[in-house]
Structures are given as C-alpha cells and as structure tokens.
Design a protein around this motif. Structure first.
Motif, PDB file in Angstrom:
ATOM      1  N   MET A 164       0.849  -1.184   0.000  1.00 13.06           N
ATOM      2  CA  MET A 164       0.000   0.000   0.000  1.00 13.06           C
ATOM      3  C   MET A 164       0.887   1.237   0.000  1.00 13.06           C
ATOM      4  SD  MET A 164      -2.896   1.168   2.843  1.00 13.06           S
ATOM      5  CE  MET A 164      -3.933  -0.253   2.601  1.00 13.06           C
ATOM      6  N   GLU A 165       0.504   2.213  -0.799  1.00  9.09           N
ATOM      7  CA  GLU A 165       1.253   3.458  -0.870  1.00  9.09           C
ATOM      8  C   GLU A 165       1.206   4.189   0.472  1.00  9.09           C
ATOM      9  OE1 GLU A 165      -0.086   5.962  -4.065  1.00  9.09           O
ATOM     10  OE2 GLU A 165      -0.469   4.185  -5.304  1.00  9.09           O
ATOM     11  N   MET A 166       2.291   4.864   0.788  1.00  6.55           N
ATOM     12  CA  MET A 166       2.402   5.560   2.065  1.00  6.55           C
ATOM     13  C   MET A 166       1.280   6.587   2.243  1.00  6.55           C
ATOM     14  SD  MET A 166       3.951   5.724   4.936  1.00  6.55           S
ATOM     15  CE  MET A 166       5.504   4.901   4.688  1.00  6.55           C
ATOM     16  N   GLU A 167       0.982   7.362   1.215  1.00  3.79           N
ATOM     17  CA  GLU A 167      -0.053   8.391   1.336  1.00  3.79           C
ATOM     18  C   GLU A 167      -1.418   7.763   1.631  1.00  3.79           C
ATOM     19  OE1 GLU A 167      -1.971  11.903  -1.363  1.00  3.79           O
ATOM     20  OE2 GLU A 167       0.205  11.630  -1.447  1.00  3.79           O
ATOM     21  N   LYS A 168      -1.709   6.667   0.961  1.00  6.11           N
ATOM     22  CA  LYS A 168      -2.980   5.977   1.181  1.00  6.11           C
ATOM     23  C   LYS A 168      -3.033   5.399   2.599  1.00  6.11           C
ATOM     24  CE  LYS A 168      -6.017   3.112  -1.539  1.00  6.11           C
ATOM     25  NZ  LYS A 168      -6.128   2.248  -2.710  1.00  6.11           N
ATOM     26  N   ARG A 169      -1.923   4.872   3.061  1.00  7.26           N
ATOM     27  CA  ARG A 169      -1.830   4.310   4.414  1.00  7.26           C
ATOM     28  C   ARG A 169      -2.075   5.405   5.456  1.00  7.26           C
ATOM     29  NH1 ARG A 169       3.337   0.877   5.742  1.00  7.26           N
ATOM     30  NH2 ARG A 169       2.350  -0.331   4.108  1.00  7.26           N
ATOM     31  N   ILE A 170      -1.491   6.571   5.238  1.00  3.16           N
ATOM     32  CA  ILE A 170      -1.667   7.683   6.178  1.00  3.16           C
ATOM     33  C   ILE A 170      -3.121   8.126   6.210  1.00  3.16           C
ATOM     34  CG2 ILE A 170      -1.084  10.109   6.600  1.00  3.16           C
ATOM     35  CD1 ILE A 170       1.789   9.379   5.638  1.00  3.16           C
ATOM     36  N   LYS A 171      -3.741   8.261   5.054  1.00  2.30           N
ATOM     37  CA  LYS A 171      -5.159   8.646   5.000  1.00  2.30           C
ATOM     38  C   LYS A 171      -6.028   7.638   5.755  1.00  2.30           C
ATOM     39  CE  LYS A 171      -5.289  12.282   2.233  1.00  2.30           C
ATOM     40  NZ  LYS A 171      -5.374  13.558   2.901  1.00  2.30           N
ATOM     41  N   LEU A 172      -5.726   6.367   5.588  1.00  2.00           N
ATOM     42  CA  LEU A 172      -6.474   5.321   6.279  1.00  2.00           C
ATOM     43  C   LEU A 172      -6.304   5.432   7.798  1.00  2.00           C
ATOM     44  CD1 LEU A 172      -8.238   2.778   6.112  1.00  2.00           C
ATOM     45  CD2 LEU A 172      -6.141   1.457   5.839  1.00  2.00           C
ATOM     46  N   LEU A 173      -5.084   5.695   8.240  1.00  2.77           N
ATOM     47  CA  LEU A 173      -4.825   5.861   9.677  1.00  2.77           C
ATOM     48  C   LEU A 173      -5.541   7.095  10.234  1.00  2.77           C
ATOM     49  CD1 LEU A 173      -1.057   4.889   9.849  1.00  2.77           C
ATOM     50  CD2 LEU A 173      -2.986   3.620  10.834  1.00  2.77           C
ATOM     51  N   GLU A 174      -5.553   8.188   9.475  1.00  2.00           N
ATOM     52  CA  GLU A 174      -6.256   9.394   9.906  1.00  2.00           C
ATOM     53  C   GLU A 174      -7.751   9.105  10.071  1.00  2.00           C
ATOM     54  OE1 GLU A 174      -3.276  12.522   7.587  1.00  2.00           O
ATOM     55  OE2 GLU A 174      -5.214  12.011   6.716  1.00  2.00           O
ATOM     56  N   PHE A 175      -8.321   8.412   9.110  1.00  2.00           N
ATOM     57  CA  PHE A 175      -9.736   8.067   9.167  1.00  2.00           C
ATOM     58  C   PHE A 175     -10.024   7.126  10.342  1.00  2.00           C
ATOM     59  CE2 PHE A 175     -13.458   5.553   7.877  1.00  2.00           C
ATOM     60  CZ  PHE A 175     -14.381   6.572   7.704  1.00  2.00           C
ATOM     61  N   ALA A 176      -9.145   6.146  10.546  1.00  2.46           N
ATOM     62  CA  ALA A 176      -9.333   5.197  11.653  1.00  2.46           C
ATOM     63  C   ALA A 176      -9.249   5.918  12.999  1.00  2.46           C
ATOM     64  CB  ALA A 176      -8.294   4.082  11.574  1.00  2.46           C
ATOM     65  N   TYR A 177      -8.320   6.861  13.128  1.00  7.18           N
ATOM     66  CA  TYR A 177      -8.180   7.603  14.379  1.00  7.18           C
ATOM     67  C   TYR A 177      -9.427   8.439  14.663  1.00  7.18           C
ATOM     68  CZ  TYR A 177      -6.294  10.731  17.926  1.00  7.18           C
ATOM     69  OH  TYR A 177      -6.108  11.445  19.073  1.00  7.18           O
ATOM     70  N   ALA A 178      -9.899   9.180  13.657  1.00  5.16           N
ATOM     71  CA  ALA A 178     -11.111   9.982  13.832  1.00  5.16           C
ATOM     72  C   ALA A 178     -12.293   9.070  14.148  1.00  5.16           C
ATOM     73  CB  ALA A 178     -11.390  10.819  12.586  1.00  5.16           C
ATOM     74  N   GLY A 179     -12.359   7.920  13.504  1.00  9.86           N
ATOM     75  CA  GLY A 179     -13.432   6.959  13.769  1.00  9.86           C
ATOM     76  C   GLY A 179     -13.397   6.430  15.190  1.00  9.86           C
ATOM     77  N   ALA A 180     -12.200   6.176  15.701  1.00  3.61           N
ATOM     78  CA  ALA A 180     -12.069   5.681  17.081  1.00  3.61           C
ATOM     79  C   ALA A 180     -12.517   6.746  18.083  1.00  3.61           C
ATOM     80  CB  ALA A 180     -10.625   5.257  17.353  1.00  3.61           C
ATOM     81  N   LEU A 181     -12.182   7.998  17.813  1.00  2.00           N
ATOM     82  CA  LEU A 181     -12.620   9.083  18.703  1.00  2.00           C
ATOM     83  C   LEU A 181     -14.134   9.240  18.653  1.00  2.00           C
ATOM     84  CD1 LEU A 181      -9.878  11.812  18.059  1.00  2.00           C
ATOM     85  CD2 LEU A 181     -10.002  10.154  19.927  1.00  2.00           C
ATOM     86  N   ALA A 182     -14.706   9.188  17.450  1.00  2.00           N
ATOM     87  CA  ALA A 182     -16.165   9.293  17.315  1.00  2.00           C
ATOM     88  C   ALA A 182     -16.848   8.130  18.036  1.00  2.00           C
ATOM     89  CB  ALA A 182     -16.564   9.325  15.843  1.00  2.00           C
ATOM     90  N   ASP A 183     -16.267   6.945  17.937  1.00  2.00           N
ATOM     91  CA  ASP A 183     -16.825   5.782  18.625  1.00  2.00           C
ATOM     92  C   ASP A 183     -16.773   5.969  20.143  1.00  2.00           C
ATOM     93  OD1 ASP A 183     -17.822   2.942  18.508  1.00  2.00           O
ATOM     94  OD2 ASP A 183     -15.974   2.631  19.666  1.00  2.00           O
ATOM     95  N   ALA A 184     -15.687   6.547  20.658  1.00  2.00           N
ATOM     96  CA  ALA A 184     -15.591   6.812  22.095  1.00  2.00           C
ATOM     97  C   ALA A 184     -16.698   7.775  22.531  1.00  2.00           C
ATOM     98  CB  ALA A 184     -14.220   7.380  22.442  1.00  2.00           C
ATOM     99  N   VAL A 185     -16.924   8.822  21.734  1.00  2.00           N
ATOM    100  CA  VAL A 185     -17.984   9.787  22.051  1.00  2.00           C
ATOM    101  C   VAL A 185     -19.338   9.085  22.048  1.00  2.00           C
ATOM    102  CG1 VAL A 185     -19.202  11.860  21.251  1.00  2.00           C
ATOM    103  CG2 VAL A 185     -16.709  11.807  21.272  1.00  2.00           C
ATOM    104  N   LEU A 186     -19.566   8.237  21.061  1.00  2.00           N
ATOM    105  CA  LEU A 186     -20.817   7.487  20.981  1.00  2.00           C
ATOM    106  C   LEU A 186     -21.043   6.681  22.260  1.00  2.00           C
ATOM    107  CD1 LEU A 186     -23.250   6.325  19.294  1.00  2.00           C
ATOM    108  CD2 LEU A 186     -21.659   4.505  18.623  1.00  2.00           C
ATOM    109  N   ARG A 187     -20.032   5.982  22.713  1.00  2.00           N
ATOM    110  CA  ARG A 187     -20.166   5.120  23.898  1.00  2.00           C
ATOM    111  C   ARG A 187     -20.306   5.936  25.184  1.00  2.00           C
ATOM    112  NH1 ARG A 187     -20.042   0.477  21.754  1.00  2.00           N
ATOM    113  NH2 ARG A 187     -19.022   0.190  19.760  1.00  2.00           N
ATOM    114  N   TYR A 188     -19.541   7.024  25.309  1.00  2.00           N
ATOM    115  CA  TYR A 188     -19.687   7.901  26.475  1.00  2.00           C
ATOM    116  C   TYR A 188     -21.101   8.477  26.518  1.00  2.00           C
ATOM    117  CZ  TYR A 188     -14.525   8.110  26.792  1.00  2.00           C
ATOM    118  OH  TYR A 188     -13.192   7.827  26.900  1.00  2.00           O
TER     119      TYR A 188
END
Length: 144
Positions: A1-25
């Motif tokens: 996987m290209e580095m830029e694509k990998r970084i975008k995926l990690l950014e999305f996963a991080y934002a998703g994890a934070l949104a999920d935490a807010v959902l559960r709280y």
C-alpha cells in the motif's frame, strides 16, 4: 500500500475511534462528566503536548495539530493583539454526526487546544461557533 494511502487510512481510523468513544460515552450518559474530568487533567499535560507538537505560539496549536492529524484545516487571521482561527470542515465532527454519537468538539478538540494555549501564557480563548451547531468552528484568542 502506498504511504499516502496508508496515512489517510490511519487518519480516518483515528477519527473513527474518537467518534466511537464519544458514541459510547454518550450512550452511557457520561460524556459531559468525562469531558469535564479530561479538561481538568489537561492542565498537567499541555506543556508536554506543546513540546511534542513544536508549539511556540498560540497559532501553532491550530496549525500544527491540523498538519499532524489532518482532521480539521484551521485558517488563521491576525488582528492587533488577537487572532481568529476558523475551520469549515472536520472529519471527527462529520463522523460523529453520521453516527449520531454526540458532540466530540470539546472533549477531543477545543478543550485540548485551550489547555495548550493556556500553557503558553496568559491568553483568553473564546469559542464563538462550532461545526456541531453551526457552519464553521471559530475561536478567538487574545493576549491578556
């Protein structure tokens, strides 16, 4: 996987994890309490965060965090002894709205930035609008 694509995926996963935490709280009815508790704790970590993110002045908080997390794109305008930070798009806020998670702005963005700015000196930090309730985030920072 290209580095830029990998970084975008990690950014999305991080934002998703934070949104999920807010959902559960929010589901458990503790979002406000956790947000307030974290706000109190931030005063002890903000100076170290400033070092880690190479923050030297208040505007750096917005610009450097934007560059690292690529979640929100803050634009800064300066006027005399204050500056205005405006953001018209936020991945975390958008995800949280899609999930009907609850407001992520204070717990994961605005309060941490306020703590980092406060750790730099005597500044007034005023949130005038957020993407959660409006069409943009707007923060005014003034030297006291």
């Amino acid at each position: 996987m290209e580095m830029e694509k990998r970084i975008k995926l990690l950014e999305f996963a991080y934002a998703g994890a934070l949104a999920d935490a807010v959902l559960r709280y929010n589901r458990e009815g503790i979002l406000e309490k956790v947000t307030e508790d974290k706000k109190k704790e931030l005063q002890f970590t903000a100076a170290k965060q400033n070092q880690a993110f190479s923050v030297k002045e208040p505007a750096d908080v917005f610009l450097n965090l934007s560059e690292v997390f690529n979640c929100a794109k803050w634009e800064i305008s300066k006027e005399a002894e204050k500056f205005i930070a405006v953001n018209q798009s936020c991945m975390l806020c958008g995800l949280a709205k899609q999930m009907n998670a609850g407001n992520p702005c204070d717990i994961f963005c605005l309060n941490p930035m306020q703590a980092m700015i406060t750790a730099l000196g005597d500044f007034d930090y005023q949130v005038e609008d957020t993407l959660w309730t409006g069409k943009k985030c707007k923060v005014v920072v003034t030297q006291k």
